[in-house]
Design a protein around this motif. Structure first.
Motif, PDB file in Angstrom:
ATOM      1  N   VAL A   1       0.839  -1.202   0.000  1.00  0.00           N
ATOM      2  CA  VAL A   1       0.000   0.000   0.000  1.00  0.00           C
ATOM      3  C   VAL A   1       0.872   1.250   0.000  1.00  0.00           C
ATOM      4  O   VAL A   1       0.588   2.222  -0.709  1.00  0.00           O
ATOM      5  N   TRP A   2       1.962   1.222   0.792  1.00  0.00           N
ATOM      6  CA  TRP A   2       2.907   2.345   0.790  1.00  0.00           C
ATOM      7  C   TRP A   2       3.458   2.567  -0.618  1.00  0.00           C
ATOM      8  O   TRP A   2       3.553   3.711  -1.082  1.00  0.00           O
ATOM      9  N   LEU A   3       3.837   1.487  -1.287  1.00  0.00           N
ATOM     10  CA  LEU A   3       4.435   1.592  -2.615  1.00  0.00           C
ATOM     11  C   LEU A   3       3.449   2.179  -3.621  1.00  0.00           C
ATOM     12  O   LEU A   3       3.819   3.032  -4.442  1.00  0.00           O
ATOM     13  N   VAL A   4       2.193   1.740  -3.563  1.00  0.00           N
ATOM     14  CA  VAL A   4       1.166   2.308  -4.446  1.00  0.00           C
ATOM     15  C   VAL A   4       1.060   3.814  -4.211  1.00  0.00           C
ATOM     16  O   VAL A   4       1.032   4.616  -5.150  1.00  0.00           O
ATOM     17  N   GLY A   5       1.014   4.197  -2.954  1.00  0.00           N
ATOM     18  CA  GLY A   5       0.910   5.613  -2.634  1.00  0.00           C
ATOM     19  C   GLY A   5       2.118   6.410  -3.085  1.00  0.00           C
ATOM     20  O   GLY A   5       1.977   7.505  -3.649  1.00  0.00           O
ATOM     21  N   PHE A   6       3.292   5.873  -2.844  1.00  0.00           N
ATOM     22  CA  PHE A   6       4.512   6.590  -3.216  1.00  0.00           C
ATOM     23  C   PHE A   6       4.586   6.785  -4.725  1.00  0.00           C
ATOM     24  O   PHE A   6       4.963   7.869  -5.201  1.00  0.00           O
ATOM     25  N   VAL A   7       4.231   5.750  -5.478  1.00  0.00           N
ATOM     26  CA  VAL A   7       4.259   5.851  -6.946  1.00  0.00           C
ATOM     27  C   VAL A   7       3.253   6.898  -7.415  1.00  0.00           C
ATOM     28  O   VAL A   7       3.574   7.739  -8.268  1.00  0.00           O
ATOM     29  N   PHE A   8       2.038   6.868  -6.875  1.00  0.00           N
ATOM     30  CA  PHE A   8       1.026   7.846  -7.274  1.00  0.00           C
ATOM     31  C   PHE A   8       1.512   9.268  -6.983  1.00  0.00           C
ATOM     32  O   PHE A   8       1.375  10.168  -7.823  1.00  0.00           O
ATOM     33  N   GLU A   9       2.072   9.463  -5.804  1.00  0.00           N
ATOM     34  CA  GLU A   9       2.493  10.808  -5.417  1.00  0.00           C
ATOM     35  C   GLU A   9       3.681  11.288  -6.251  1.00  0.00           C
ATOM     36  O   GLU A   9       3.673  12.402  -6.781  1.00  0.00           O
ATOM     37  N   ALA A  10       4.710  10.453  -6.364  1.00  0.00           N
ATOM     38  CA  ALA A  10       5.920  10.854  -7.081  1.00  0.00           C
ATOM     39  C   ALA A  10       5.660  11.021  -8.577  1.00  0.00           C
ATOM     40  O   ALA A  10       6.095  12.005  -9.191  1.00  0.00           O
ATOM     41  N   VAL A  11       4.952  10.058  -9.171  1.00  0.00           N
ATOM     42  CA  VAL A  11       4.663  10.132 -10.614  1.00  0.00           C
ATOM     43  C   VAL A  11       3.724  11.296 -10.907  1.00  0.00           C
ATOM     44  O   VAL A  11       3.914  12.040 -11.874  1.00  0.00           O
ATOM     45  N   GLY A  12       2.708  11.473 -10.061  1.00  0.00           N
ATOM     46  CA  GLY A  12       1.782  12.592 -10.259  1.00  0.00           C
ATOM     47  C   GLY A  12       2.492  13.930 -10.197  1.00  0.00           C
ATOM     48  O   GLY A  12       2.257  14.814 -11.035  1.00  0.00           O
ATOM     49  N   ASP A  13       3.373  14.100  -9.221  1.00  0.00           N
ATOM     50  CA  ASP A  13       4.139  15.347  -9.105  1.00  0.00           C
ATOM     51  C   ASP A  13       5.022  15.561 -10.326  1.00  0.00           C
ATOM     52  O   ASP A  13       5.123  16.681 -10.846  1.00  0.00           O
ATOM     53  N   ALA A  14       5.678  14.496 -10.778  1.00  0.00           N
ATOM     54  CA  ALA A  14       6.567  14.610 -11.940  1.00  0.00           C
ATOM     55  C   ALA A  14       5.786  14.949 -13.203  1.00  0.00           C
ATOM     56  O   ALA A  14       6.221  15.785 -14.017  1.00  0.00           O
ATOM     57  N   GLN A  15       4.644  14.328 -13.389  1.00  0.00           N
ATOM     58  CA  GLN A  15       3.823  14.606 -14.566  1.00  0.00           C
ATOM     59  C   GLN A  15       3.344  16.050 -14.567  1.00  0.00           C
ATOM     60  O   GLN A  15       3.374  16.723 -15.608  1.00  0.00           O
ATOM     61  N   LEU A  16       2.934  16.550 -13.421  1.00  0.00           N
ATOM     62  CA  LEU A  16       2.463  17.931 -13.337  1.00  0.00           C
ATOM     63  C   LEU A  16       3.606  18.912 -13.573  1.00  0.00           C
ATOM     64  O   LEU A  16       3.427  19.943 -14.244  1.00  0.00           O
ATOM     65  N   ALA A  17       4.781  18.601 -13.054  1.00  0.00           N
ATOM     66  CA  ALA A  17       5.934  19.485 -13.240  1.00  0.00           C
ATOM     67  C   ALA A  17       6.299  19.598 -14.716  1.00  0.00           C
ATOM     68  O   ALA A  17       6.586  20.689 -15.219  1.00  0.00           O
ATOM     69  N   ARG A  18       6.293  18.464 -15.419  1.00  0.00           N
ATOM     70  CA  ARG A  18       6.597  18.485 -16.862  1.00  0.00           C
ATOM     71  C   ARG A  18       5.528  19.265 -17.621  1.00  0.00           C
ATOM     72  O   ARG A  18       5.836  20.013 -18.558  1.00  0.00           O
ATOM     73  N   PHE A  19       4.283  19.088 -17.230  1.00  0.00           N
ATOM     74  CA  PHE A  19       3.174  19.789 -17.890  1.00  0.00           C
ATOM     75  C   PHE A  19       3.329  21.296 -17.732  1.00  0.00           C
ATOM     76  O   PHE A  19       3.172  22.054 -18.694  1.00  0.00           O
TER      77      PHE A  19
END
Length: 263
Positions: A142-160
């Motif tokens: 569950v931690w890993l799912v959350g970490f991936v969502f948070e890190a990937v989401g932040d990275a995607q928004l930053a690139r956008f």
């Protein structure tokens, strides 16, 4: 050392660090610095709790997961904010404060410190009675799912945001297609995972208050509601995005139709 003493020392550590940070914020006349400290603050609490424990490997796993999450989040927020003006939320809080605005802001800092100690209770408890077996593995997952969502989401928004071609547009790609706040959803999952890692006894069930508080703050408190308070008026197309996209939990986009943001 007992759980009670661990919580006490964690609270003292947070109080000292929060007070020192507040002094620095006053000198810089910028109170949103607490946001950059939020993640690393949890990492410090985890290290303190581990130092006061018998240093068993399950507790070390919990510390490592907390530190990885906290340091990444702190660095992300610092990198995002360092070349920007102060977060408008803190500007508004300071302007609305009556009497002594500085004292009011110190209370805001202390409140965040208290929430930090409360939310981190599972991390502290896991140092003495961590979960084991399937429950431990589930907590890590569950931690890993959350970490991936948070890190990937932040990275995607930053690139956008860094792409001049998307200026003024609404981010509705990648994970943001399924939830308007993948980073907040991920943050909540991280803390539910850490809670599961602390469930080594029935007493740990009382600690469910920690992920519940974090989830509430993200979904109903100072997270999503404040961020979306007036964004519909500032960002063309955001109302349609709201109509078709889940506000928190990831879901397939809703079909647009009559009365739902479309023709």
């Amino acid at each position: 050392m007992s759980f009670g003493w661990t919580v006490l020392w964690s609270a003292v550590t947070v109080f000292v660090l929060i007070t020192a940070l507040f002094g620095y914020a006053v000198s810089k006349r910028r109170f949103d610095l607490i946001d950059s400290f939020w993640g690393p603050g949890f990492a410090v609490v985890a290290v303190v709790a581990f130092a006061l424990s018998d240093r068993a490997w399950p507790g070390l796993v919990v510390v490592v997961l907390t530190v990885v999450w906290g340091v990444r989040l702190g660095w992300h927020i610092h990198s995002r904010n360092r070349h920007k003006d102060e977060d408008q939320r803190y500007v508004d809080m300071y302007r609305r404060a009556k009497g002594n605005p500085v004292a009011k802001m110190y209370r805001v800092y202390l409140l965040q410190g208290a929430i930090m100690v409360l939310v981190s209770l599972p991390v502290q408890f896991a140092q003495s009675r961590p979960a084991s077996g399937v429950l431990f593995a589930l907590g890590v997952a569950v931690w890993l799912v959350g970490f991936v969502f948070e890190a990937v989401g932040d990275a995607q928004l930053a690139r956008f945001k860094a792409d001049p071609a998307t200026k003024g547009q609404v981010m509705d790609r990648g994970l943001w297609r399924y939830t308007r706040h993948p980073n907040y959803f991920g943050d909540a999952c991280v803390w539910w995972g850490l809670f599961l890692l602390a469930c080594g006894s029935w007493w740990a069930l009382a600690l469910v208050v920690s992920p519940v508080v974090m989830t509430f703050l993200l979904a109903k408190g100072s997270g999503k509601p404040l961020l979306e308070k007036d964004i519909v008026h500032r960002r063309p197309g955001y109302a349609e995005y709201v109509a078709r996209t889940s506000g928190f939990f990831p879901l397939p986009p809703r079909r647009r139709g009559p009365g739902v943001g479309g023709a």
